[in-house]
Design an enzyme around this catalytic site. Structure first.
Site, PDB file in Angstrom:
ATOM      1  N   LYS A  69      39.816  47.375  40.945  1.00 37.93           N
ATOM      2  CA  LYS A  69      40.783  47.970  40.551  1.00 37.93           C
ATOM      3  C   LYS A  69      40.246  49.414  39.876  1.00 37.93           C
ATOM      4  O   LYS A  69      40.868  50.531  40.135  1.00 37.93           O
ATOM      5  CB  LYS A  69      41.652  47.376  39.682  1.00 37.93           C
ATOM      6  CG  LYS A  69      42.712  46.371  40.352  1.00 37.93           C
ATOM      7  CD  LYS A  69      43.482  45.789  39.306  1.00 37.93           C
ATOM      8  CE  LYS A  69      42.866  44.685  38.613  1.00 37.93           C
ATOM      9  NZ  LYS A  69      43.803  43.640  38.213  1.00 37.93           N
ATOM     10  N   GLU A 111      46.020  40.915  35.791  1.00 40.00           N
ATOM     11  CA  GLU A 111      45.905  41.964  34.694  1.00 40.00           C
ATOM     12  C   GLU A 111      46.692  43.086  35.345  1.00 40.00           C
ATOM     13  O   GLU A 111      46.205  43.644  36.343  1.00 40.00           O
ATOM     14  CB  GLU A 111      44.834  42.203  34.225  1.00 40.00           C
ATOM     15  CG  GLU A 111      44.885  43.229  33.040  1.00 40.00           C
ATOM     16  CD  GLU A 111      43.759  43.857  32.264  1.00 40.00           C
ATOM     17  OE1 GLU A 111      42.669  43.554  32.724  1.00 40.00           O
ATOM     18  OE2 GLU A 111      43.911  44.598  31.376  1.00 40.00           O
ATOM     19  N   ARG A 137      34.395  35.303  45.347  1.00 43.90           N
ATOM     20  CA  ARG A 137      35.339  36.504  45.554  1.00 43.90           C
ATOM     21  C   ARG A 137      35.129  36.947  47.065  1.00 43.90           C
ATOM     22  O   ARG A 137      34.091  36.987  47.839  1.00 43.90           O
ATOM     23  CB  ARG A 137      35.371  37.480  44.579  1.00 43.90           C
ATOM     24  CG  ARG A 137      34.050  38.217  44.402  1.00 43.90           C
ATOM     25  CD  ARG A 137      33.943  39.035  42.962  1.00 43.90           C
ATOM     26  NE  ARG A 137      35.001  40.121  43.069  1.00 43.90           N
ATOM     27  CZ  ARG A 137      35.950  40.378  42.032  1.00 43.90           C
ATOM     28  NH1 ARG A 137      35.935  39.376  40.975  1.00 43.90           N
ATOM     29  NH2 ARG A 137      37.039  41.385  42.148  1.00 43.90           N
TER      30      ARG A 137
END
Ligand code: ATP
Ligand code: MG
Length: 556
Positions: free
Chosen positions: A269, A34, A259
């Site tokens: 982020k 994104e 992850r």
């Protein structure tokens, strides 16, 4: 990029089976960021995984911007992401924007409405949450659930036409309000947001939710294996529901892996943006951040990052990897590549009283003794030099083998010098040493007359280059080391290390005249350094310490 056999993992096993069973003929993966921030090393793991897996099976990988939330997205992020993926060494097959599929997604939503599988909801987001129930209680059906198909088609069209304000309506899937999986309790598919989009401008005021958009994006592109992180595991039934019920031709399969997390590192982020916006750091490319641009500016290489990622493996687990493991790989990468030189980062002037005034000489040394092919360098030497302040003590403890009154040490690549005297300023700081040298002891002449225990580095005082050195420590402190007090409302900002950057002024060898931004060096005893691209302006070199030389870390 170099072709390196990657080791097997559970994802590749799934893909191998799918190819041999004939389920797929070609493998297509995608990296779907994104554009709401800069990439970090966690993303690098996803990138490497997607690209290397496709590569192993001679398939392809798309770069797709998952830009369905205009509030947080920006062109600046799109450009930085492209740059970072390229820099890491990966070439995407096709470049896509989810926003280019908005028409198609809208049409697929209409298919759901026509099948009685989606409805326009009047409840607010808070009410929807309330109606949803919990893990132990079933949800409650909304009054909007029984709307006719005609009414839903009309209202959805009106949502698109801009007849409603933000939050006034949403489109929901009609699935099962008592499903044990909360994601299946009539999830929201579309929301209203009167916001300009970086790609589609003001064409749309309704935007699809991730859970609806992502499977459609994958299917449109013919992605065969949609690799994501384990927090999406619970969403897999919804992913499959969307693919099936929107009548997509392709049948992508979602596969989750754990992850990457690093010790002493924030890696979301949202948090990184907060550190940037609130000026805890100097931009997204601050060398203390785990962003790809920060690591690049710090001096990490794509090779080191890729090797590190390979070594972390692929699993379902989410454990944190020691940040020292990343440091291990940059040392490994630079050991043979980086020229070695001497730098003095906290200078103390030394006068060699018996060296003839006005004279100088050039000493010779290997550019990298572990890689003799790199050739030789010349190091100027004369009567005045700089050494490190820590290499002299007036009153040394036992086992201190550097300079102190009466002691002799070796100057790396030069001569033995002996401390005869020292000068203090008014505050009692030692500001100058007076030493003598022994011409017999010149490095490389095979002198064996006597031995000294200490070797120190130095640079010539008049023939050297002024330089700035930026030394870094963890930006985020260990929770346990902080203060031992567990406060309920402590945020990660309370763990920001106030001493994570130290800026020092010193000197490097004058033979570094050609050094340019992003060149990397090993400075004797101090570690690996990179010429900073942001602060190096004109003649004066500014160095970021990438990593020190030694570590107790051992690769398992
Ligand atoms: P963050 O939570 O840091 O904001 P994100 O998951 O929201 O990251 P996206 O842009 O949505 O960021 O991620 C693009 C891809 O990168 C996704 O497939 C995501 O699963 C993957 N990814 C993000 N963070 C990590 C990580 N720490 N380790 C491995 N993959 C990651
Ligand atoms: Mg995200």
């Amino acid at each position: 990029m170099e072709n390196k056999e990657t080791s097997s993992n559970f994802i590749k096993n799934i893909i191998s089976k799918d190819l041999s069973s004939g389920k797929h003929k070609e493998v297509v993966t995608r990296f779907p960021p994104e554009p709401n921030g800069y990439l970090h090393i966690g993303h690098a793991k996803s990138i490497a995984l997607n690209f290397e897996i496709a590569d192993d099976f001679k398939g392809k990988t798309n770069l797709r911007f998952d830009d369905t939330n205009p509030l947080k997205e920006d062109r600046e992020y799109v450009e930085s992401i492209k740059e970072d993926v390229k820099w890491l060494g990966f070439d995407w097959g096709e470049l896509h924007f989810a926003s280019n599929y908005f028409d198609e997604m809208y049409n697929r939503a209409i298919i759901l409405i026509n099948k009685g599988l989606a409805y326009v909801e009047d409840l607010s987001i808070d009410e929807i949450r309330e109606y949803r129930g919990t893990l132990t209680e079933p949800g409650k059906e909304s009054p909007s659930r029984s709307r006719s198909i005609e009414e839903n088609l009309d209202l959805f069209q009106q949502m698109k036409a801009g007849n409603f304000a933000n939050g006034e309506k949403v489109l929901r899937a009609k699935i099962d309000m008592s499903s044990p999986n909360l994601n299946m309790r009539d999830p929201v598919l579309y929301r209203i947001s009167h916001t300009e989009h970086h790609n589609t401008g003001d064409e749309w005021c309704i935007y699809p939710m991730y859970a609806f958009a992502h499977p459609i994006e994958d299917a449109i592109e013919g992605v065969t294996h949609s690799i994501c992180t384990t927090e999406f595991e619970e969403q897999r039934p919804l992913y499959n529901w969307v693919v099936e019920n929107t009548e997509m031709e392709a049948q992508p399969q979602q596969i989750e892996f754990g992850r990457l997390n690093l010790t002493n590192t924030v890696m979301s982020k949202r948090k990184l943006k907060q550190l940037v916006d609130e000026n805890f750091v100097d931009g997204w490319d601050d060398p203390r951040l785990p962003t790809i641009s920060g690591l690049r500016r710090r001096g990490f290489t794509p090779e080191a990052i890729r090797e590190f990622i390979r070594a972390t493996g692929v699993s379902k687990g989410n454990g944190a990897v020691d940040v020292q493991m990343l440091e291990h790989f940059i040392r490994e990468d630079l050991k043979m590549k980086a020229p070695r030189t001497m730098s003095v980062i906290r200078p103390l002037k030394v006068i060699i009283t018996n060296y003839p005034e006005g004279e100088s000489e050039l000493l010779e040394a290997d550019i990298n003794p572990e890689n003799p092919e790199m050739g030789k360098r010349q190091i100027p030497f004369s009567r005045e030099i700089f050494i490190e302040q820590e290499d002299f003590m007036e009153d040394p403890p036992k086992k201190y083998h550097r300079l102190y009154p009466g002691n002799e040490v070796r100057l790396k690549h030069a001569y033995f010098i002996k401390c005869e005297d020292f000068v203090k300023d008014e505050e009692g700081n030692v500001v100058e040493l007076h030493c003598t040298y022994d011409p017999e002891t010149k490095s490389g002449t095979g002198f064996t007359g006597r031995k000294v225990k200490g070797t120190i580095h130095w640079v010539d005082a008049s023939d050297s280059k002024p330089a700035e050195f930026r030394l870094y420590d963890s930006l985020i402190l260990d929770e346990k080391e902080n203060d031992g007090v567990e406060e309920v409302d402590k945020t990660f900002l309370d763990l920001v290390n106030p001493d994570s950057l130290e800026v020092l002024q010193g000197y490097v060898e004058s033979n570094m005249d050609d050094a340019k931004v992003q060149d990397k060096f090993q400075f004797f005893r101090h570690g690996y350094f990179n010429v900073d691209p942001k602060h190096t302006i004109g003649e004066k070199l500014v160095f970021n310490r990438i990593v020190s030389l030694k570590s107790s870390f051992k690769l398992k």
